[in-house]
Design a protein around this motif. Structure first.
Motif, PDB file in Angstrom:
ATOM      1  N   GLY A  80     -16.156  42.002  15.183  1.00 56.20           N
ATOM      2  CA  GLY A  80     -16.601  43.114  16.150  1.00 56.20           C
ATOM      3  C   GLY A  80     -15.256  43.328  17.245  1.00 56.20           C
ATOM      4  O   GLY A  80     -15.439  43.149  18.284  1.00 56.20           O
ATOM      5  N   LEU A  81     -14.370  44.091  16.490  1.00 50.13           N
ATOM      6  CA  LEU A  81     -13.234  44.426  17.338  1.00 50.13           C
ATOM      7  C   LEU A  81     -12.618  45.857  16.824  1.00 50.13           C
ATOM      8  O   LEU A  81     -12.765  46.296  15.464  1.00 50.13           O
ATOM      9  CB  LEU A  81     -12.335  43.452  17.671  1.00 50.13           C
ATOM     10  CG  LEU A  81     -11.236  43.183  16.455  1.00 50.13           C
ATOM     11  CD1 LEU A  81      -9.898  42.451  17.012  1.00 50.13           C
ATOM     12  CD2 LEU A  81     -11.931  41.933  15.444  1.00 50.13           C
ATOM     13  N   TRP A  82     -12.085  46.604  17.529  1.00 48.91           N
ATOM     14  CA  TRP A  82     -11.310  47.749  17.114  1.00 48.91           C
ATOM     15  C   TRP A  82     -10.035  47.238  16.867  1.00 48.91           C
ATOM     16  O   TRP A  82      -9.494  46.459  16.861  1.00 48.91           O
ATOM     17  CB  TRP A  82     -11.287  48.709  18.397  1.00 48.91           C
ATOM     18  CG  TRP A  82     -12.450  49.459  18.613  1.00 48.91           C
ATOM     19  CD1 TRP A  82     -13.211  49.050  19.801  1.00 48.91           C
ATOM     20  CD2 TRP A  82     -12.956  50.608  18.089  1.00 48.91           C
ATOM     21  NE1 TRP A  82     -14.251  49.926  19.967  1.00 48.91           N
ATOM     22  CE2 TRP A  82     -13.889  51.010  18.636  1.00 48.91           C
ATOM     23  CE3 TRP A  82     -12.400  51.457  17.097  1.00 48.91           C
ATOM     24  CZ2 TRP A  82     -14.815  52.054  18.404  1.00 48.91           C
ATOM     25  CZ3 TRP A  82     -13.103  52.498  16.540  1.00 48.91           C
ATOM     26  CH2 TRP A  82     -14.574  52.878  17.440  1.00 48.91           C
ATOM     27  N   ILE A  83      -9.375  48.102  15.655  1.00 50.91           N
ATOM     28  CA  ILE A  83      -8.119  47.988  15.072  1.00 50.91           C
ATOM     29  C   ILE A  83      -7.371  49.139  15.457  1.00 50.91           C
ATOM     30  O   ILE A  83      -7.871  50.116  15.193  1.00 50.91           O
ATOM     31  CB  ILE A  83      -7.889  47.607  13.658  1.00 50.91           C
ATOM     32  CG1 ILE A  83      -8.811  46.582  13.102  1.00 50.91           C
ATOM     33  CG2 ILE A  83      -6.587  47.320  13.086  1.00 50.91           C
ATOM     34  CD1 ILE A  83      -9.081  46.315  11.772  1.00 50.91           C
ATOM     35  N   ALA A  84      -6.140  49.069  16.038  1.00 55.47           N
ATOM     36  CA  ALA A  84      -5.072  50.012  16.325  1.00 55.47           C
ATOM     37  C   ALA A  84      -3.942  49.996  15.398  1.00 55.47           C
ATOM     38  O   ALA A  84      -3.291  49.019  15.375  1.00 55.47           O
ATOM     39  CB  ALA A  84      -4.759  50.117  17.483  1.00 55.47           C
ATOM     40  N   GLU A  85      -4.098  50.644  14.236  1.00 57.24           N
ATOM     41  CA  GLU A  85      -3.001  50.771  13.134  1.00 57.24           C
ATOM     42  C   GLU A  85      -1.800  51.651  13.401  1.00 57.24           C
ATOM     43  O   GLU A  85      -2.231  52.833  13.124  1.00 57.24           O
ATOM     44  CB  GLU A  85      -3.600  50.893  11.594  1.00 57.24           C
ATOM     45  CG  GLU A  85      -2.615  50.814  10.727  1.00 57.24           C
ATOM     46  CD  GLU A  85      -3.219  50.880   9.080  1.00 57.24           C
ATOM     47  OE1 GLU A  85      -2.877  50.559   8.151  1.00 57.24           O
ATOM     48  OE2 GLU A  85      -4.644  51.089   9.372  1.00 57.24           O
ATOM     49  N   ASP A  86      -0.853  51.310  13.708  1.00 55.02           N
ATOM     50  CA  ASP A  86       0.497  52.212  14.400  1.00 55.02           C
ATOM     51  C   ASP A  86       1.277  52.285  12.857  1.00 55.02           C
ATOM     52  O   ASP A  86       1.885  51.298  12.397  1.00 55.02           O
ATOM     53  CB  ASP A  86       1.055  51.357  15.416  1.00 55.02           C
ATOM     54  CG  ASP A  86       1.891  52.747  16.102  1.00 55.02           C
ATOM     55  OD1 ASP A  86       2.116  53.794  15.591  1.00 55.02           O
ATOM     56  OD2 ASP A  86       2.609  52.193  17.069  1.00 55.02           O
ATOM     57  N   ASP A  87       1.389  53.330  12.348  1.00 58.76           N
ATOM     58  CA  ASP A  87       2.217  53.626  11.086  1.00 58.76           C
ATOM     59  C   ASP A  87       3.246  54.793  11.304  1.00 58.76           C
ATOM     60  O   ASP A  87       3.289  55.991  10.800  1.00 58.76           O
ATOM     61  CB  ASP A  87       1.344  53.768  10.069  1.00 58.76           C
ATOM     62  CG  ASP A  87       1.973  54.190   8.654  1.00 58.76           C
ATOM     63  OD1 ASP A  87       2.950  53.550   8.494  1.00 58.76           O
ATOM     64  OD2 ASP A  87       1.937  55.051   7.916  1.00 58.76           O
ATOM     65  N   PRO A  88       4.336  54.543  12.220  1.00 58.67           N
ATOM     66  CA  PRO A  88       5.550  55.497  12.127  1.00 58.67           C
ATOM     67  C   PRO A  88       6.519  55.360  10.986  1.00 58.67           C
ATOM     68  O   PRO A  88       7.365  56.289  10.821  1.00 58.67           O
ATOM     69  CB  PRO A  88       6.096  54.890  13.487  1.00 58.67           C
ATOM     70  CG  PRO A  88       5.884  53.562  13.722  1.00 58.67           C
ATOM     71  CD  PRO A  88       4.572  53.386  12.966  1.00 58.67           C
ATOM     72  N   TYR A  89       6.456  54.404  10.423  1.00 57.31           N
ATOM     73  CA  TYR A  89       7.451  54.211   9.347  1.00 57.31           C
ATOM     74  C   TYR A  89       7.262  54.108   7.839  1.00 57.31           C
ATOM     75  O   TYR A  89       7.868  53.908   7.086  1.00 57.31           O
ATOM     76  CB  TYR A  89       8.094  52.691   9.530  1.00 57.31           C
ATOM     77  CG  TYR A  89       8.464  52.508  10.985  1.00 57.31           C
ATOM     78  CD1 TYR A  89       9.609  53.096  11.876  1.00 57.31           C
ATOM     79  CD2 TYR A  89       7.718  51.579  11.855  1.00 57.31           C
ATOM     80  CE1 TYR A  89       9.806  52.941  12.796  1.00 57.31           C
ATOM     81  CE2 TYR A  89       8.066  51.192  13.043  1.00 57.31           C
ATOM     82  CZ  TYR A  89       9.144  51.860  13.587  1.00 57.31           C
ATOM     83  OH  TYR A  89       9.482  51.731  14.939  1.00 57.31           O
ATOM     84  N   GLY A  90       5.808  54.306   7.556  1.00 56.64           N
ATOM     85  CA  GLY A  90       5.408  53.889   6.330  1.00 56.64           C
ATOM     86  C   GLY A  90       5.672  55.035   5.182  1.00 56.64           C
ATOM     87  O   GLY A  90       5.918  54.578   4.097  1.00 56.64           O
TER      88      GLY A  90
END
Length: 407
Positions: free
Chosen positions: A207-217
């Protein structure tokens, strides 16, 4: 009243907020200021190569919106963002394997603002945030400003350790996990599909949020793309995906975007209204025009080809530039190589001598939320052409050899 009486009567102004005192300046930004001299070959900043910007295409887009729709381009806009730009981002996101509608998105002033809005909407002082260790520096600053307690999750050469994530999540009861799973800053590592699935499973079960940061994908040079964490079972309703045009178009535009479930996205919109009302109308309109008429994918192919050659020049030159016993990776994309010097070296202490040789790197220690690795170094390969990279590595070798002899 005389100046002397006024001086005696004056009372000191109130002090700064505690969040300012506990949040230091970014060492990367400080190093960039020290190495701004044109003669310095810098591996320090993750600055996209300016000669690769499509300046003509971007200029044409601005000229078009100012000529054809100046009243709209120069006016206030909605907080959610330009509809045409959101539609274009949604189409690109869908094409990359994550079905997305324009209404799923919020345009931000760079993806850094997206992270700030998310932290504002989610975090109370004392809330626990989990981060990869090492972690993107500006994320650590953002979480510090909220008063959150940052807890590091161990990583290895393959990225975040899902078993450690599960154990720490059970113990710490975090609200949010922040990660850069593709060509991570600072390490350049990419999390495998298997580990992404495991992260999604832990988030759903615990039960937690995910912050997925994708500046380089989109800066992949080789190998097959790995699906976003947001696309794995269990993560769909709890992942905020952050994206940016800084690395694929131009960082000076300061354009990013946030994809989030409806209730959290709405909270981020309210936070944005309080922060800046909306992102620059003309910049959004020009970006939307550029995406409509230019071939961004062809532009990215040129960028990736150039960056691949620069990565190769850096990695192939490290055996002679770094002391024997050093280790480094060979990322399949992105902007960074992560190296460690032999035991006993201190990358921070060595930096002044390195800069005196007109070359620079970023010590790895500030990227750690847990105990730092004094031997770690982040090297960016995108700013300089291969011949400059080779010259810079020669300077680095001489600097390290000189420091070792003095020591």
């Amino acid at each position: 009243m005389s100046d002397a009486i006024l001086a005696r009567a004056a009372t000191a102004v109130p002090g700064l907020a505690a969040r300012v005192a506990r949040t230091g300046s970014s060492p990367v930004r400080d190093i960039l200021a020290l190495t701004a001299r044109p003669e310095v070959i810098s591996f320090a900043g993750g600055l996209p190569a300016p000669e690769l910007f499509d300046a003509a295409g971007i200029a044409a887009a601005f000229q078009h919106v100012l000529a054809e729709e100046p009243m709209r381009a120069l006016q206030y806009s909605t907080s959610e963002g330009d509809p045409a730009l959101r539609a274009a981002v949604a189409a690109r996101t869908t094409a990359r394997g994550l079905p997305t509608d324009a209404d799923d998105l919020l345009v931000t002033t760079g993806s850094q603002q997206g992270l700030t809005l998310l932290a504002t909407a989610l975090l109370e002082p004392g809330d626990v945030v989990l981060v990869e260790d090492p972690c993107y520096l500006a994320a650590l600053q953002t979480f510090s400003f909220t008063g959150a307690r940052v807890v590091p999750v161990p990583t290895d050469d393959e990225g975040l350790d899902p078993a450690a994530l599960d154990e720490i999540t059970a113990r710490e009861r975090p609200k949010l996990l922040y990660l850069v799973p593709t060509f991570q800053n600072p390490t350049g590592r990419t999390l495998s599909a298997e580990r992404r699935a495991a992260v999604a499973e832990v988030a759903a079960r615990r039960g937690l949020w995910i912050a997925e940061d994708d500046p380089y994908g989109e800066l992949r040079f080789e190998g097959e793309p790995v699906p976003w964490v947001a696309s794995f079972p269990g993560a769909e309703d709890r992942t905020v995906l952050l994206g940016s045009f800084s690395k694929v178009m131009a960082p000076g535009l300061r354009l990013g975007w946030l994809r989030a479930p409806a209730a959290l996205r709405r909270a981020c919109v309210i936070a944005k209204q309080a922060a800046d009302l909306h992102t620059s109308t003309i910049d959004q309109a020009a970006a939307a025009r550029y995406l409509a008429v230019a071939d961004l994918d062809a532009h990215l192919r040129r960028v990736r080809d150039a960056y691949r050659a620069r990565r190769d020049a850096l990695v192939d030159g490290l055996p002679t530039a770094l002391p024997e016993g050093s280790r480094w990776n060979r990322p399949a994309g992105g902007m960074f190589v992560w190296a460690t010097l032999p035991e006993g070296y201190d990358a921070t202490a060595l930096l002044p001598e390195v800069v005196r040789h007109d070359v620079a790197y970023v010590p790895g220690a500030p990227f750690f939320a847990g105990p730092p690795d004094a031997t770690a170094v982040r090297l960016s390969f995108v700013t300089h052409a291969p011949e400059e990279i080779r010259e810079g590595l020669g300077r680095l070798r001489k600097a390290l050899e000189g420091a070792l002899q003095e020591g």
